[in-house]
Design a protein around this motif. Structure first.
Motif, PDB file in Angstrom:
ATOM      1  N   MET A   1      30.871 -37.633  -5.806  1.00 35.32           N
ATOM      2  CA  MET A   1      29.578 -36.945  -6.541  1.00 35.32           C
ATOM      3  C   MET A   1      28.590 -36.484  -5.681  1.00 35.32           C
ATOM      4  N   ASN A   2      28.281 -35.521  -5.932  1.00 36.27           N
ATOM      5  CA  ASN A   2      27.423 -34.681  -5.237  1.00 36.27           C
ATOM      6  C   ASN A   2      25.971 -34.690  -6.126  1.00 36.27           C
ATOM      7  N   LYS A   3      25.040 -34.595  -5.093  1.00 35.37           N
ATOM      8  CA  LYS A   3      23.469 -34.526  -5.881  1.00 35.37           C
ATOM      9  C   LYS A   3      22.891 -33.370  -5.363  1.00 35.37           C
ATOM     10  N   TYR A   4      22.238 -32.575  -6.369  1.00 39.19           N
ATOM     11  CA  TYR A   4      21.758 -31.260  -6.330  1.00 39.19           C
ATOM     12  C   TYR A   4      20.464 -31.233  -6.807  1.00 39.19           C
ATOM     13  N   LEU A   5      19.432 -30.732  -5.937  1.00 33.35           N
ATOM     14  CA  LEU A   5      18.094 -30.741  -6.190  1.00 33.35           C
ATOM     15  C   LEU A   5      17.879 -29.549  -7.167  1.00 33.35           C
ATOM     16  N   VAL A   6      17.231 -29.902  -8.432  1.00 29.20           N
ATOM     17  CA  VAL A   6      17.060 -28.577  -9.351  1.00 29.20           C
ATOM     18  C   VAL A   6      15.572 -28.163  -9.376  1.00 29.20           C
ATOM     19  N   PHE A   7      14.678 -29.524  -9.497  1.00 32.11           N
ATOM     20  CA  PHE A   7      13.385 -29.088  -9.315  1.00 32.11           C
ATOM     21  C   PHE A   7      12.523 -29.808  -8.519  1.00 32.11           C
ATOM     22  N   GLU A   8      11.343 -29.572  -7.740  1.00 32.67           N
ATOM     23  CA  GLU A   8      10.678 -30.278  -6.845  1.00 32.67           C
ATOM     24  C   GLU A   8       9.366 -30.872  -7.388  1.00 32.67           C
ATOM     25  N   SER A   9       9.132 -30.689  -8.823  1.00 35.97           N
ATOM     26  CA  SER A   9       8.102 -31.283  -9.423  1.00 35.97           C
ATOM     27  C   SER A   9       8.447 -31.225 -11.045  1.00 35.97           C
ATOM     28  N   LYS A  10       7.850 -32.065 -11.748  1.00 38.15           N
ATOM     29  CA  LYS A  10       7.946 -32.401 -13.138  1.00 38.15           C
ATOM     30  C   LYS A  10       7.106 -30.908 -13.839  1.00 38.15           C
ATOM     31  N   ALA A  11       5.905 -30.782 -13.259  1.00 33.94           N
ATOM     32  CA  ALA A  11       5.325 -29.501 -13.704  1.00 33.94           C
ATOM     33  C   ALA A  11       6.196 -28.175 -13.601  1.00 33.94           C
ATOM     34  N   GLN A  12       6.838 -27.938 -12.579  1.00 35.84           N
ATOM     35  CA  GLN A  12       7.914 -26.993 -12.477  1.00 35.84           C
ATOM     36  C   GLN A  12       9.050 -26.918 -13.562  1.00 35.84           C
ATOM     37  N   ALA A  13       9.701 -28.201 -13.516  1.00 33.97           N
ATOM     38  CA  ALA A  13      10.515 -28.293 -14.595  1.00 33.97           C
ATOM     39  C   ALA A  13      10.203 -28.058 -16.029  1.00 33.97           C
ATOM     40  N   GLN A  14       9.013 -28.488 -16.398  1.00 34.21           N
ATOM     41  CA  GLN A  14       8.574 -28.272 -17.807  1.00 34.21           C
ATOM     42  C   GLN A  14       8.129 -26.652 -17.835  1.00 34.21           C
ATOM     43  N   GLN A  15       7.592 -26.166 -16.951  1.00 32.94           N
ATOM     44  CA  GLN A  15       7.480 -24.519 -17.121  1.00 32.94           C
ATOM     45  C   GLN A  15       8.556 -23.848 -17.144  1.00 32.94           C
ATOM     46  N   VAL A  16       9.547 -24.064 -16.573  1.00 36.32           N
ATOM     47  CA  VAL A  16      10.835 -23.386 -16.693  1.00 36.32           C
ATOM     48  C   VAL A  16      11.641 -23.709 -17.938  1.00 36.32           C
ATOM     49  N   ILE A  17      11.764 -24.783 -18.277  1.00 32.25           N
ATOM     50  CA  ILE A  17      12.506 -25.373 -19.343  1.00 32.25           C
ATOM     51  C   ILE A  17      11.598 -25.966 -20.378  1.00 32.25           C
ATOM     52  N   PRO A  18      11.066 -25.330 -21.287  1.00 32.96           N
ATOM     53  CA  PRO A  18      10.016 -26.023 -22.378  1.00 32.96           C
ATOM     54  C   PRO A  18      10.859 -27.200 -23.075  1.00 32.96           C
ATOM     55  N   LEU A  19      10.094 -27.801 -23.582  1.00 36.50           N
ATOM     56  CA  LEU A  19      10.564 -29.033 -24.600  1.00 36.50           C
ATOM     57  C   LEU A  19      11.500 -28.238 -25.670  1.00 36.50           C
ATOM     58  N   HIS A  20      12.613 -28.984 -25.915  1.00 35.23           N
ATOM     59  CA  HIS A  20      13.489 -28.330 -26.806  1.00 35.23           C
ATOM     60  C   HIS A  20      14.285 -27.245 -26.457  1.00 35.23           C
ATOM     61  N   LYS A  21      14.316 -26.717 -25.304  1.00 32.46           N
ATOM     62  CA  LYS A  21      15.126 -25.526 -24.642  1.00 32.46           C
ATOM     63  C   LYS A  21      16.162 -25.896 -23.818  1.00 32.46           C
ATOM     64  N   ILE A  22      17.005 -24.823 -23.614  1.00 35.33           N
ATOM     65  CA  ILE A  22      18.114 -25.231 -22.800  1.00 35.33           C
ATOM     66  C   ILE A  22      18.291 -23.960 -21.983  1.00 35.33           C
ATOM     67  N   LYS A  23      18.496 -24.141 -20.642  1.00 41.83           N
ATOM     68  CA  LYS A  23      18.697 -23.044 -19.472  1.00 41.83           C
ATOM     69  C   LYS A  23      19.979 -23.424 -18.971  1.00 41.83           C
ATOM     70  N   LYS A  24      20.456 -22.249 -18.280  1.00 34.91           N
ATOM     71  CA  LYS A  24      21.613 -22.399 -17.543  1.00 34.91           C
ATOM     72  C   LYS A  24      21.193 -22.637 -16.010  1.00 34.91           C
ATOM     73  N   ILE A  25      21.893 -23.569 -15.154  1.00 33.97           N
ATOM     74  CA  ILE A  25      21.530 -23.478 -13.832  1.00 33.97           C
ATOM     75  C   ILE A  25      22.882 -23.514 -12.868  1.00 33.97           C
ATOM     76  N   ARG A  26      22.760 -23.095 -11.683  1.00 35.48           N
ATOM     77  CA  ARG A  26      24.060 -22.706 -10.836  1.00 35.48           C
ATOM     78  C   ARG A  26      23.932 -23.945  -9.800  1.00 35.48           C
ATOM     79  N   ILE A  27      24.968 -24.548  -9.754  1.00 36.47           N
ATOM     80  CA  ILE A  27      25.086 -25.421  -8.633  1.00 36.47           C
ATOM     81  C   ILE A  27      26.338 -24.854  -7.819  1.00 36.47           C
ATOM     82  N   GLU A  28      26.199 -24.536  -6.720  1.00 35.30           N
ATOM     83  CA  GLU A  28      27.304 -23.996  -5.906  1.00 35.30           C
ATOM     84  C   GLU A  28      27.861 -22.778  -6.785  1.00 35.30           C
ATOM     85  N   ASN A  29      29.155 -22.996  -7.171  1.00 34.54           N
ATOM     86  CA  ASN A  29      29.829 -21.934  -8.076  1.00 34.54           C
ATOM     87  C   ASN A  29      30.068 -22.190  -9.151  1.00 34.54           C
ATOM     88  N   GLN A  30      29.347 -23.133  -9.985  1.00 37.66           N
ATOM     89  CA  GLN A  30      29.610 -23.814 -11.093  1.00 37.66           C
ATOM     90  C   GLN A  30      28.139 -23.458 -12.063  1.00 37.66           C
TER      91      GLN A  30
END
Length: 108
Positions: A1-30
């Motif tokens: 199992m690999n561990k991947y850092l997505v966001f460095e702060s809760k504020a950043q996460a909430q700004q990029v992905i507002p409540l009730h929204k979905i975003k695509k993220i890329r982890i390596e080639n997936q």
């Protein structure tokens, strides 16, 4: 199992992905989806297991399910199970806060 850092702060996460929204993220080639729900951030496979539609185009309903935009199949974000047992389970991934950082655990 690999561990991947997505966001460095809760504020950043909430700004990029507002409540009730979905975003695509890329982890390596997936590509995965990351949803912001009232219960927190949930990670899951990008493609619907039914016919492969991009679930980042879907919606999060009040029951904590992602709804596929093509045929309205509903998948629990907690378990990945299709809510009417008509189809395969959606692959989900653990998303976890460690301090201020959000990580997703996945396997290639």
């Amino acid at each position: 199992m690999n561990k991947y850092l997505v966001f460095e702060s809760k504020a950043q996460a909430q700004q990029v992905i507002p409540l009730h929204k979905i975003k695509k993220i890329r982890i390596e080639n997936q590509e995965l989806c990351l949803a912001h729900t009232p219960k927190g951030f949930m990670a899951f496979a990008k493609n619907c297991p039914h016919l492969g539609e991009d679930l980042s185009k879907g919606k999060i309903n009040p029951f904590g399910e992602v709804v596929c935009p093509w045929h309205s199949y509903r998948f629990s974000l907690a378990s990945g199970e299709e809510c009417e047992n008509r189809w395969k389970t959606l692959k989900t991934y653990r998303a976890e806060w460690q301090g201020e950082c959000l990580y997703v655990y996945w396997s290639s």
